[in-house]
Design a protein around this motif. Structure first.
Motif, PDB file in Angstrom:
ATOM      1  N   GLY A  67     102.718  16.894  36.465  1.00 46.97           N
ATOM      2  CA  GLY A  67     101.705  15.962  36.925  1.00 46.97           C
ATOM      3  C   GLY A  67     100.275  16.583  37.004  1.00 46.97           C
ATOM      4  N   THR A  68     100.128  17.854  36.535  1.00 47.16           N
ATOM      5  CA  THR A  68      98.941  18.420  36.534  1.00 47.16           C
ATOM      6  C   THR A  68      98.287  18.780  35.127  1.00 47.16           C
ATOM      7  N   ILE A  69      97.136  19.240  35.149  1.00 47.87           N
ATOM      8  CA  ILE A  69      96.565  19.794  34.000  1.00 47.87           C
ATOM      9  C   ILE A  69      96.925  21.095  33.542  1.00 47.87           C
ATOM     10  N   ILE A  70      97.487  21.627  32.462  1.00 46.61           N
ATOM     11  CA  ILE A  70      97.694  22.994  32.195  1.00 46.61           C
ATOM     12  C   ILE A  70      97.261  23.508  31.188  1.00 46.61           C
ATOM     13  N   ARG A  71      97.291  24.782  30.988  1.00 48.57           N
ATOM     14  CA  ARG A  71      96.496  25.370  29.489  1.00 48.57           C
ATOM     15  C   ARG A  71      97.859  25.206  28.530  1.00 48.57           C
ATOM     16  N   VAL A  72      97.224  24.986  27.244  1.00 47.48           N
ATOM     17  CA  VAL A  72      97.907  24.835  25.927  1.00 47.48           C
ATOM     18  C   VAL A  72      97.504  25.748  25.012  1.00 47.48           C
ATOM     19  N   ARG A  73      98.343  26.575  24.101  1.00 48.09           N
ATOM     20  CA  ARG A  73      97.769  27.433  23.086  1.00 48.09           C
ATOM     21  C   ARG A  73      98.369  26.875  21.864  1.00 48.09           C
ATOM     22  N   HIS A  74      97.758  26.391  21.080  1.00 44.54           N
ATOM     23  CA  HIS A  74      98.333  25.818  19.599  1.00 44.54           C
ATOM     24  C   HIS A  74      98.332  27.075  18.626  1.00 44.54           C
ATOM     25  N   GLY A  93      84.869  30.850  18.691  1.00 46.46           N
ATOM     26  CA  GLY A  93      84.623  30.159  20.145  1.00 46.46           C
ATOM     27  C   GLY A  93      85.412  29.270  20.574  1.00 46.46           C
ATOM     28  N   TRP A  94      85.724  28.180  20.107  1.00 49.47           N
ATOM     29  CA  TRP A  94      86.740  27.143  20.534  1.00 49.47           C
ATOM     30  C   TRP A  94      88.157  27.372  19.869  1.00 49.47           C
ATOM     31  N   PHE A  95      88.220  28.197  18.877  1.00 46.76           N
ATOM     32  CA  PHE A  95      89.271  28.650  18.138  1.00 46.76           C
ATOM     33  C   PHE A  95      89.428  29.987  17.625  1.00 46.76           C
ATOM     34  N   ARG A  96      90.410  30.624  17.074  1.00 48.91           N
ATOM     35  CA  ARG A  96      90.422  31.926  16.447  1.00 48.91           C
ATOM     36  C   ARG A  96      91.187  32.120  15.316  1.00 48.91           C
ATOM     37  N   LEU A  97      90.633  32.722  14.391  1.00 43.40           N
ATOM     38  CA  LEU A  97      91.803  32.936  13.041  1.00 43.40           C
ATOM     39  C   LEU A  97      92.216  34.725  13.148  1.00 43.40           C
ATOM     40  N   ARG A  98      93.401  34.854  13.213  1.00 41.52           N
ATOM     41  CA  ARG A  98      93.983  36.114  13.514  1.00 41.52           C
ATOM     42  C   ARG A  98      95.401  36.418  12.938  1.00 41.52           C
ATOM     43  N   ARG A  99      95.624  37.694  12.898  1.00 44.10           N
ATOM     44  CA  ARG A  99      97.060  37.981  12.783  1.00 44.10           C
ATOM     45  C   ARG A  99      97.862  38.462  13.956  1.00 44.10           C
ATOM     46  N   TYR A 100      99.091  38.594  14.029  1.00 41.14           N
ATOM     47  CA  TYR A 100      99.875  39.001  15.041  1.00 41.14           C
ATOM     48  C   TYR A 100     100.658  40.133  14.640  1.00 41.14           C
ATOM     49  N   SER A 101     100.960  41.304  15.190  1.00 42.56           N
ATOM     50  CA  SER A 101     101.725  42.305  15.148  1.00 42.56           C
ATOM     51  C   SER A 101     103.146  41.828  15.450  1.00 42.56           C
ATOM     52  N   VAL A 102     104.161  42.289  14.827  1.00 42.60           N
ATOM     53  CA  VAL A 102     105.735  41.925  15.333  1.00 42.60           C
ATOM     54  C   VAL A 102     105.793  41.987  16.735  1.00 42.60           C
ATOM     55  N   ASP A 103     105.264  43.074  17.586  1.00 41.30           N
ATOM     56  CA  ASP A 103     105.625  43.237  18.779  1.00 41.30           C
ATOM     57  C   ASP A 103     104.836  42.148  19.581  1.00 41.30           C
ATOM     58  N   GLU A 104     103.604  41.549  19.176  1.00 48.43           N
ATOM     59  CA  GLU A 104     102.830  40.402  19.758  1.00 48.43           C
ATOM     60  C   GLU A 104     103.805  39.218  19.528  1.00 48.43           C
ATOM     61  N   LEU A 105     104.377  38.935  18.288  1.00 47.58           N
ATOM     62  CA  LEU A 105     105.144  37.845  18.061  1.00 47.58           C
ATOM     63  C   LEU A 105     106.143  37.839  19.042  1.00 47.58           C
ATOM     64  N   LEU A 141      95.871  30.218  12.970  1.00 45.79           N
ATOM     65  CA  LEU A 141      94.890  29.705  13.788  1.00 45.79           C
ATOM     66  C   LEU A 141      95.272  29.633  15.075  1.00 45.79           C
ATOM     67  N   GLU A 142      94.591  30.043  16.078  1.00 46.15           N
ATOM     68  CA  GLU A 142      95.016  29.976  17.511  1.00 46.15           C
ATOM     69  C   GLU A 142      93.786  28.915  18.396  1.00 46.15           C
ATOM     70  N   VAL A 143      94.178  27.958  18.767  1.00 45.00           N
ATOM     71  CA  VAL A 143      93.494  26.956  19.481  1.00 45.00           C
ATOM     72  C   VAL A 143      94.048  26.570  20.824  1.00 45.00           C
ATOM     73  N   ARG A 197     104.419  26.386  13.214  1.00 46.65           N
ATOM     74  CA  ARG A 197     103.638  25.702  14.224  1.00 46.65           C
ATOM     75  C   ARG A 197     104.233  26.144  15.540  1.00 46.65           C
ATOM     76  N   VAL A 198     103.499  26.647  16.401  1.00 50.55           N
ATOM     77  CA  VAL A 198     104.311  26.993  17.634  1.00 50.55           C
ATOM     78  C   VAL A 198     103.264  26.435  18.815  1.00 50.55           C
ATOM     79  N   THR A 199     103.622  25.887  19.832  1.00 49.05           N
ATOM     80  CA  THR A 199     102.983  25.395  20.959  1.00 49.05           C
ATOM     81  C   THR A 199     103.334  26.067  22.205  1.00 49.05           C
ATOM     82  N   LEU A 200     102.598  26.879  22.786  1.00 53.59           N
ATOM     83  CA  LEU A 200     102.748  27.338  23.947  1.00 53.59           C
ATOM     84  C   LEU A 200     102.162  26.973  25.350  1.00 53.59           C
TER      85      LEU A 200
END
Length: 467
Positions: free
Chosen positions: A120-127, A146-158, A190-192, A255-258
């Motif tokens: 019922g509250t506002i939470i942060r979401v990362r797309h 700024g309001w999004f990032r373009l990046r790669r992830y390592s296997v450990d980060e994933l 793309l990380e938004v 696509r992954v939504t965290l």
């Protein structure tokens, strides 16, 4: 912190420890047997079984009652049964105990109390959206726009983001494996960041893309749509440095939504139809493109962010961008080139259509002015050819195919015209000359012929400063 919650968590964790120790005792070899250590699959199965046994115990039921009371729900409300299971599995309490690490009831209860207060509250979401067609130069770890990032992830980060270990043990049907993670680590993402309201515990939401296992840009939020369009507006070339007319399409990959919530399943990993799995693992089946102007991304993103706040300019990120995405992501066995052409032309309509001097010829002139070609009539002829083909398709029935250069030409002209329009609206805004859309169209019409009023001369000076 609620004392009953600490006590309930402590009692329940002790029940899980007892179940785990009993299972380990049952499968342990005799003291004189010479056998290897149990394989990981067996160890994972023991932890998973211990969790299931503990989750069926009176201690778990009591904890559910305490959690319901702490959340202000009726005692005996069974709605917390499933959320509590996800919480203990995803938080890592079970796995930490299985590894012999110290897990205190206070730390777990503190995290549980925070989770109980989130619905019922506002939470942060990362797309996160992978771009399998993007091949950014090596050595660039992240491009921060700024309001999004373009990046790669390592296997450990994933592994960390996708909750690799918890999936393997408790959610094997959605587990990620090393070969898949290596495949995903080779892609640009793309990380938004965004926000959303977390629905109450017990509410039901359905992700139809997760059910159908398909991925379309309409499955992502409007903020992700706009970030995707900004990236596509950069200059993308094939591996030889050419902007080939034989381009294919620019689809979404995964696509992954965290979400900041542990009361639900791990984030779904939805994939598009851009790859296939072979003997050596998954391989991308579409052409990849490189960007020679990636350094322009932060500036362009900042301009679009500003335009999205302006009543007279938000039609670009909200309407033009949507049809641009429809165009570049169109797919199909035969006719997707036709769809690409049609959606690009619709985007041109959205960009410079209507106004006092409406009609097709006005659109041709306006695009020519925005593109800035020294031979304006040549651009007008190119735009006219696109519109004629669109009209033939609309009124003369469907064709099986069109010349491939028409699709690319439509994309090229739309991208250049849209970039110029963004620059001009933004420049007017930062200099205190906010521009109405009709005024912008009138200015383009006048600029295509002759200079007129003082206002047009003022805008012309602004245009010449930019170009």
């Amino acid at each position: 912190m609620i004392r009953d919650l600490v006590d309930g968590v402590g009692t329940y964790l002790e029940r899980f420890r007892r179940e785990l120790e009993e299972l380990r005792r049952k499968i342990a070899p005799s003291p004189n047997a010479e056998v290897a250590s149990p394989p990981h699959t067996l160890q994972d199965g023991v932890v998973r079984t211990a969790a299931k046994l503990a989750e069926g115990s009176p201690e778990f039921e009591t904890l559910g009652t305490v959690a319901a009371k702490a959340a202000g729900r009726e005692v005996g409300d069974l709605v917390f049964v499933s959320p509590l299971k996800h919480f203990f599995r995803r938080r890592g309490a079970y796995l930490a105990i299985a590894r012999g690490e110290s897990v205190t009831p206070e730390s777990v209860a503190d995290d549980l109390e925070k989770e109980l207060g989130k619905p019922g509250t506002i939470i942060r979401v990362r797309h996160l959206v992978s771009l399998p067609w993007a091949d950014v130069e090596d050595g660039i770890p992240t491009v921060d726009a700024g309001w999004f990032r373009l990046r790669r992830y390592s296997v450990d980060e994933l592994k960390r983001l996708l909750e690799y270990e918890a999936r393997l043990v408790f959610y094997p049907e959605s587990a990620c494996y090393e070969s898949e993670l290596r495949f995903l680590s080779d892609q640009w993402w793309l990380e938004v960041d965004d926000i959303e309201e977390l629905p109450p515990v017990g509410s039901i939401s359905v992700d139809f893309s997760a059910i159908s296992r398909t991925l379309r840009f309409t499955d992502v939020s409007s903020k992700v749509e706009q970030a995707l369009a900004v990236v596509i507006l950069l200059r993308w070339e094939d591996e030889h440095g050419h902007r080939s007319t034989w381009w294919s399409r620019l689809p979404l990959g995964h696509r992954v939504t965290l979400r900041e919530s542990l009361f639900d399943w791990p984030p779904s990993i939805i994939s598009g139809d851009y790859y296939d799995v072979f003997e050596n693992g998954p391989e991308i089946l579409i052409r990849r493109y490189r960007c020679s102007r990636i350094q322009e991304l932060p500036s362009l993103a900042s301009k679009v962010e500003t335009l999205a706040t302006l009543d007279e300019a938000r039609f670009i990120p909200e309407v033009v961008f949507r049809y641009l995405l429809k165009a570049v992501m169109a797919s199909g066995e035969v006719s997707y080139k036709i769809d690409q052409l049609i959606y690009h032309v619709i985007a041109m309509d959205a960009l410079v259509g209507s106004g006092a001097s409406g009609g097709r010829s006005a659109i041709f002139r306006r695009i020519a002015v925005l593109v800035g070609d020294t031979v304006g009539q040549d651009v007008e002829r190119r735009v006219k050819a696109l519109y004629d083909e669109r009209s033939a398709l609309a009124h003369g029935g469907r064709k099986e195919e069109i010349a491939p250069d028409l699709s690319w030409d439509a994309h090229e002209l739309l991208v250049r015209a849209t970039r110029r329009a963004i620059d001009f609206f933004f420049s007017c805004k930062v200099t205190g000359q906010e521009l109405a859309r009709d005024e912008f169209l009138t200015f383009l019409d006048v600029l295509a012929t002759t200079r007129g009023t003082a206002r047009v001369r003022e805008l012309t000076e602004r245009w010449e400063e930019l170009y």
